[in-house]
Design a protein around this motif. Structure first.
Motif, PDB file in Angstrom:
ATOM      1  N   ILE A 141       0.963  -1.564  -0.055  1.00 30.78           N
ATOM      2  CA  ILE A 141      -0.020  -0.245   0.067  1.00 30.78           C
ATOM      3  C   ILE A 141       0.682   1.229  -0.214  1.00 30.78           C
ATOM      4  N   VAL A 142       0.416   2.430  -0.424  1.00 33.19           N
ATOM      5  CA  VAL A 142       1.232   3.584  -0.601  1.00 33.19           C
ATOM      6  C   VAL A 142       0.392   4.689   0.600  1.00 33.19           C
ATOM      7  N   TYR A 143       1.234   5.340   1.217  1.00 39.45           N
ATOM      8  CA  TYR A 143       1.073   6.486   1.615  1.00 39.45           C
ATOM      9  C   TYR A 143      -0.019   7.686   0.942  1.00 39.45           C
ATOM     10  N   GLN A 144      -0.653   8.086   1.280  1.00 40.21           N
ATOM     11  CA  GLN A 144      -2.093   9.188   0.704  1.00 40.21           C
ATOM     12  C   GLN A 144      -2.788   8.374  -0.073  1.00 40.21           C
ATOM     13  N   GLN A 145      -2.331   7.750  -1.247  1.00 41.59           N
ATOM     14  CA  GLN A 145      -3.361   6.613  -1.762  1.00 41.59           C
ATOM     15  C   GLN A 145      -3.577   5.921  -1.220  1.00 41.59           C
ATOM     16  N   ASP A 146      -3.695   5.489  -0.601  1.00 47.75           N
ATOM     17  CA  ASP A 146      -4.340   3.919   0.447  1.00 47.75           C
ATOM     18  C   ASP A 146      -4.725   3.764   1.426  1.00 47.75           C
ATOM     19  N   TYR A 177       1.364  11.307  11.154  1.00 47.85           N
ATOM     20  CA  TYR A 177       2.347  10.534  12.149  1.00 47.85           C
ATOM     21  C   TYR A 177       3.968  10.137  11.255  1.00 47.85           C
ATOM     22  N   PHE A 178       3.716   9.177   9.474  1.00 49.46           N
ATOM     23  CA  PHE A 178       4.673   9.468   8.921  1.00 49.46           C
ATOM     24  C   PHE A 178       5.068  10.674   8.009  1.00 49.46           C
ATOM     25  N   ARG A 179       5.469  11.628   9.026  1.00 48.72           N
ATOM     26  CA  ARG A 179       5.749  13.079   8.165  1.00 48.72           C
ATOM     27  C   ARG A 179       6.694  13.428   6.786  1.00 48.72           C
ATOM     28  N   ASP A 180       7.695  12.247   7.014  1.00 51.22           N
ATOM     29  CA  ASP A 180       8.174  12.266   5.749  1.00 51.22           C
ATOM     30  C   ASP A 180       7.925  11.748   4.373  1.00 51.22           C
ATOM     31  N   PHE A 181       6.586  10.447   4.754  1.00 55.55           N
ATOM     32  CA  PHE A 181       5.643  10.328   3.631  1.00 55.55           C
ATOM     33  C   PHE A 181       4.610  11.331   3.513  1.00 55.55           C
ATOM     34  N   ASN A 182       4.361  12.073   3.908  1.00 52.91           N
ATOM     35  CA  ASN A 182       3.709  13.668   3.630  1.00 52.91           C
ATOM     36  C   ASN A 182       4.527  15.212   2.929  1.00 52.91           C
ATOM     37  N   SER A 183       6.287  14.112   3.054  1.00 52.94           N
ATOM     38  CA  SER A 183       6.593  15.214   2.292  1.00 52.94           C
ATOM     39  C   SER A 183       5.890  16.466   0.974  1.00 52.94           C
ATOM     40  N   SER A 184       5.778  17.330   0.587  1.00 50.09           N
ATOM     41  CA  SER A 184       5.409  17.933  -0.780  1.00 50.09           C
ATOM     42  C   SER A 184       6.209  17.438  -1.907  1.00 50.09           C
ATOM     43  N   THR A 209       6.461  -0.681   4.472  1.00 50.80           N
ATOM     44  CA  THR A 209       7.038  -1.553   4.229  1.00 50.80           C
ATOM     45  C   THR A 209       6.029  -3.048   5.811  1.00 50.80           C
ATOM     46  N   PHE A 210       6.312  -4.174   6.079  1.00 46.85           N
ATOM     47  CA  PHE A 210       6.192  -4.569   7.404  1.00 46.85           C
ATOM     48  C   PHE A 210       6.703  -3.449   8.460  1.00 46.85           C
ATOM     49  N   HIS A 211       7.838  -2.894   8.319  1.00 42.55           N
ATOM     50  CA  HIS A 211       8.161  -2.171   9.540  1.00 42.55           C
ATOM     51  C   HIS A 211       7.106  -0.472   9.691  1.00 42.55           C
ATOM     52  N   GLU A 212       6.374  -0.154   8.412  1.00 44.99           N
ATOM     53  CA  GLU A 212       5.156   1.117   8.777  1.00 44.99           C
ATOM     54  C   GLU A 212       4.464   0.567   9.148  1.00 44.99           C
ATOM     55  N   ILE A 213       3.603  -0.930   8.948  1.00 42.96           N
ATOM     56  CA  ILE A 213       2.912  -1.198   9.282  1.00 42.96           C
ATOM     57  C   ILE A 213       2.120  -1.660  10.989  1.00 42.96           C
ATOM     58  N   LEU A 214       3.835  -2.164  11.626  1.00 39.53           N
ATOM     59  CA  LEU A 214       3.886  -2.495  13.037  1.00 39.53           C
ATOM     60  C   LEU A 214       3.600  -0.773  13.615  1.00 39.53           C
ATOM     61  N   LYS A 215       4.273   0.295  12.130  1.00 41.76           N
ATOM     62  CA  LYS A 215       4.662   1.427  13.412  1.00 41.76           C
ATOM     63  C   LYS A 215       3.044   1.900  13.619  1.00 41.76           C
ATOM     64  N   CYS A 216       2.165   1.510  12.798  1.00 38.39           N
ATOM     65  CA  CYS A 216       0.742   2.236  13.031  1.00 38.39           C
ATOM     66  C   CYS A 216       0.180   1.661  14.313  1.00 38.39           C
ATOM     67  N   GLY A 217       0.827   0.052  14.895  1.00 36.81           N
ATOM     68  CA  GLY A 217      -0.135   0.240  16.468  1.00 36.81           C
ATOM     69  C   GLY A 217       0.662   1.301  17.299  1.00 36.81           C
ATOM     70  N   GLN A 218       2.025   1.756  16.825  1.00 40.09           N
ATOM     71  CA  GLN A 218       2.314   2.907  17.769  1.00 40.09           C
ATOM     72  C   GLN A 218       1.918   4.034  17.291  1.00 40.09           C
ATOM     73  N   ALA A 219       1.996   4.481  16.724  1.00 37.68           N
ATOM     74  CA  ALA A 219       0.736   5.562  16.497  1.00 37.68           C
ATOM     75  C   ALA A 219      -0.397   5.937  17.045  1.00 37.68           C
ATOM     76  N   TYR A 220      -1.481   4.498  16.597  1.00 37.45           N
ATOM     77  CA  TYR A 220      -2.558   4.557  17.440  1.00 37.45           C
ATOM     78  C   TYR A 220      -2.849   4.824  18.672  1.00 37.45           C
ATOM     79  N   ASN A 221      -1.076   4.463  19.576  1.00 35.13           N
ATOM     80  CA  ASN A 221      -1.029   4.421  21.318  1.00 35.13           C
ATOM     81  C   ASN A 221      -1.080   6.121  21.251  1.00 35.13           C
ATOM     82  N   GLU A 222      -0.658   6.352  20.502  1.00 34.30           N
ATOM     83  CA  GLU A 222      -0.592   7.826  20.499  1.00 34.30           C
ATOM     84  C   GLU A 222      -1.244   9.310  19.743  1.00 34.30           C
ATOM     85  N   GLY A 223      -2.150   8.263  19.731  1.00 31.61           N
ATOM     86  CA  GLY A 223      -3.618   9.133  19.677  1.00 31.61           C
ATOM     87  C   GLY A 223      -4.121   9.750  17.669  1.00 31.61           C
ATOM     88  N   TYR A 224      -3.521   8.904  17.300  1.00 36.54           N
ATOM     89  CA  TYR A 224      -3.511   8.681  15.644  1.00 36.54           C
ATOM     90  C   TYR A 224      -4.518   8.115  15.150  1.00 36.54           C
TER      91      TYR A 224
END
Length: 776
Positions: A381-386, A402-409, A418-433
């Protein structure tokens, strides 16, 4: 003795030939080999060894130099029918070698039907060596369009698929290998210890990915479904993270046969075999969706259309529902691995998802999409698209990613998760995202079925579905309004919504640029809604809204929220303004005598321009009258007769309201002034009906007069300057005749056909994407 000795000394010695000269084929070699082969084939079986030697020489000659195959070509069908394995294999090898060495030779072989059929017939052999040689030859031969066309013509693809199904003995042998870097693009399919299986898979995938839509439809359904099932299993196998991590160890564990099939090649093959499948997405009945979204009353849909549709928010609370009705989201909820923890829920939703690249709304050929996206199909999946991972602080109007690098214009390349970013979504959720996932109708069969039924109910090409997972005490998206209507369906937990009065009576159009639109809600009217599990909230397009979660609200809610939004996206041809444009186009098509009545070229052109000026007039009215922006439901199907009859009469009244507005408010001077302003701003006054020009080009490439030639704004202004009075008279005449002669029922019939064109390609796209997510 002395004389003889001197004689030997004086005799000129022959020089030894160089290695290059030994292997350099002489011009007469091919003819000589042909003569020897012909003589050997006419002699006794004892000549088998000699025939093999001739074929070996011919193959070596082809590899070293582009030796002509013309003379030998006549013998290939006979050689391919030989009962001797060595002869058959060498003949197949010669076809493969010649096909690779020379384009002319490839084309020459392709033009000889008997040779092509003879090669394909080898796929019936039970001898592994013959199958390997035949498939390798087909793979080499299929490097040109001409060759692939011939192979498909004589059913090579069907035979390859059949043999592959016979020799495939399990997924354990399938793995991935990488050319280096470990990126998605470098991952390719490998088979352990089985070269035959690998070449059959490769050749079959190559031919499937070269098929036109009609050729794909020609594959027997049972064969297509069986092969598709194996491909899906292979895709699941290679998509497993453990397989990817262990791919590099294959050489240590055993011999790895490496193919050139990338993960995207495999995904394209699955997509192609799925586009015309009927069983992938399923269908829910009108009654199930109506009761799920609008309540149990038989008049509930009518009531919704009359009082709420594109007018006002509408809440269907669970307490109002029939407790015995079918839960239309039950299959989706059951598909989630919900074990009581949000991380497990996130993992079950995001694992194995692939990117769903957008397809043009007016695309009428699915293969055009594949040509553009095939190298990326099956990618993560692609950030902002999916997916987006966002939060908004209370009282703020700005979203944080949360993924500020992915949001750069400045990032232009797709940012894959990646699988790593998918795991990070759990951490982002815990931080209110909030985790927002788009395109659920492309990923879950059960959601696709709901979306398809809803699209039929509202007479639209498609319905979108997004998912939002929000932690307690959080707000995901900032206050905003959409260019589409949404049904917010609360799946788990609860969420509080605030919906404000719209800033304008004009509904925003699909694809309007809403970025940067400031929503000032301080003075707007507002309504508050609390959605609990099972509740559904309808929000019309153009109504600003925001939502947040609260823990400890005392209703037993877990504090977090999981909801889906079903989006009714009204494409330009299916809002009332689009219907008016389409009606004018159909009327002018039926009045061909108006344009081709033997009058001179200038008169024809002025008449065509007058029709285009009326299109501009309709566009001007559409920008001012709210009714022109509303969704047209004339193509709605699957409705009960009484509901449809009531809706049809209402739609008929709206249509003639539009026609009356066109008759009374279309002004020539205003139209010309509008075109002049557009030209000055370097804008296209026909942008609103780009979809109609695409439709015209599809149908009228061979028409007497290229209709697009009369669309140039500068051309229109030039004609107006030279022939203003005549053009104005023609404009008024066209307007009067169109408004008097247009027939609503004929427009409805044609409009439904247009909808089917849109739905057909969109359905193929959904089938392909659903298939890529199947069993993941």
């Amino acid at each position: 003795m002395e004389k003889k000795k001197n004689h030997r000394i004086k005799r000129k010695r022959k020089e030894k030939p160089s290695a290059r000269e030994l292997h350099r084929p002489r011009s007469s070699d091919a003819n000589a080999i042909f003569a020897q082969l012909l003589a050997s084939l006419c002699s006794t079986p004892n000549s088998v060894i000699f025939i093999n030697k001739c074929l070996f020489k011919l193959r070596r000659s082809l590899l070293i130099s582009q030796t002509s195959l013309t003379s030998t070509l006549a013998l290939l069908p006979t050689l391919l029918r030989s009962t001797q394995v060595e002869i058959v294999c060498l003949a197949a090898d010669i076809i493969g070698a010649a096909s690779l060495v020379s384009f002319d030779a490839n084309e020459e072989i392709a033009s000889d039907s008997e040779t092509v059929k003879g090669l394909i017939s080898l796929l019936h052999s039970r001898k592994r060596k013959v199958l390997l040689s035949a498939c390798n030859a087909i793979l080499d031969f299929s490097t040109t369009t001409c060759a692939r066309r011939q192979l498909l013509k004589f059913s090579a693809l069907n035979k390859l698929m059949f043999v592959f199904l016979q020799i495939f003995d399990g997924l354990e042998c399938v793995c991935l290998w990488s050319e280096g870097g470990g990126s998605f693009c470098s991952l390719k399919i490998g088979i352990k210890e089985d070269k035959l299986l690998l070449v059959f898979l490769t050749a079959t995938v190559v031919l499937i990915n070269a098929c036109e839509a009609e050729q794909l439809q020609g594959i027997p359904q049972s064969l297509s479904e069986a092969f598709l099932g194996i491909l899906k299993q292979i895709r699941v196998r290679v998509s497993d993270q453990e397989v990817i991590k262990g791919a590099g160890k294959c050489n240590e564990e055993g011999h790895l046969c490496k193919s050139g099939i990338t993960v995207s090649n495999l995904a394209e093959c699955i997509f192609r075999l799925s586009i015309n499948a009927s069983q992938l997405t399923g269908f829910l009945s009108f009654e199930v969706v109506q009761r799920g979204l609008f309540g149990a009353s038989d008049t509930s849909f009518n009531d919704f259309i009359s009082n709420y549709w594109e007018v006002s928010p509408f809440l269907l609370a669970r307490t109002m529902r029939d407790p015995d009705m079918h839960d239309m989201f039950g299959a989706f909820v059951q598909s989630l691995s919900w074990k009581g923890s949000v991380p497990s829920l996130l993992s079950s939703i995001l694992q194995g998802l692939v990117a769903c690249f957008p397809i043009a709304s007016d695309e009428q050929n699915i293969l055009n999409f594949l040509d553009e996206a095939k190298d990326k199909l099956g990618c993560p999946i692609v950030y902002q698209q999916d997916i987006r991972v966002v939060k908004t602080e209370m009282q703020s109007t700005k979203e944080m990613h949360y993924f500020r690098d992915f949001n750069s214009s400045c990032v232009k390349e797709p940012q894959y998760f990646t699988f790593h970013e998918i795991l990070k979504c759990g951490q982002a959720y815990n931080e209110g995202y909030t985790v927002a996932l788009r395109g659920l109708e492309f990923r879950y069969q059960s959601i696709s079925a709901i979306a398809d039924t809803l699209a039929c109910m509202f007479g639209q090409p498609s319905v979108g579905a997004n998912l939002y997972l929000t932690p307690p005490n959080s707000q995901g998206l900032a206050c905003h309004f959409d260019d589409h209507c949404v049904f917010v369906c609360q799946i788990f937990g609860s969420k509080q919504w605030t919906v404000y009065s719209p800033p304008s009576q004009l509904l925003p159009r699909l694809y309007d640029n809403l970025l940067g639109s400031v929503v000032d809600c301080t003075k707007a009217g507002r309504r508050e809604f609390i959605l609990r599990e099972g509740d559904i909230l309808y929000i019309p397009r153009g109504f600003p809204h925001k939502a947040y979660t609260e823990s400890g609200v005392g209703d037993g809610s877990p504090g977090f929220s999981l909801h889906l939004t079903l989006s009714i996206e009204v494409e330009p041809p299916f809002e009332w303004g689009g219907v008016a444009h389409f009606a004018l186009h159909r009327w002018s098509e039926n009045q061909k005598r108006l344009f081709y009545d033997g009058s001179n070229f200038l008169s024809q052109k002025l008449l065509l321009v007058s029709v285009n000026l009326l299109h501009v007039a309709i566009g001007i009215i559409s920008n001012l009258d709210p009714c022109f922006r509303k969704a047209c439901l004339t193509a709605a199907v699957s409705l009960p007769p009484d509901v449809y009859d009531s809706l049809f009469q209402s739609q008929r009244n709206t249509f003639f309201y539009l026609i009356d507005k066109i008759r009374t408010e279309s002004r020539f001077i205003e139209v010309i002034s509008s075109i002049e302003v557009a030209v000055h701003k370097n804008e296209d006054p026909f942008q609103q009906i780009r979809w109609l020009w695409v439709f015209c080009m599809e149908k009228e490439t061979s028409s007497e007069y290229n209709i697009n030639k009369s669309f140039m704004s500068e051309d229109i202004l030039s004609l107006c300057a030279q022939h203003k009075d005549k053009l104005e008279a023609l404009f008024l005449n066209v307007k009067s005749r169109f408004c008097s002669e247009v027939v609503f029922e004929e427009v409805v019939t044609s409009h439904r056909m247009l909808l089917q064109k849109y739905r057909s390609t969109r359905k193929q796209y959904i089938n392909g994407m659903i298939s890529l997510h199947d069993k993941l």
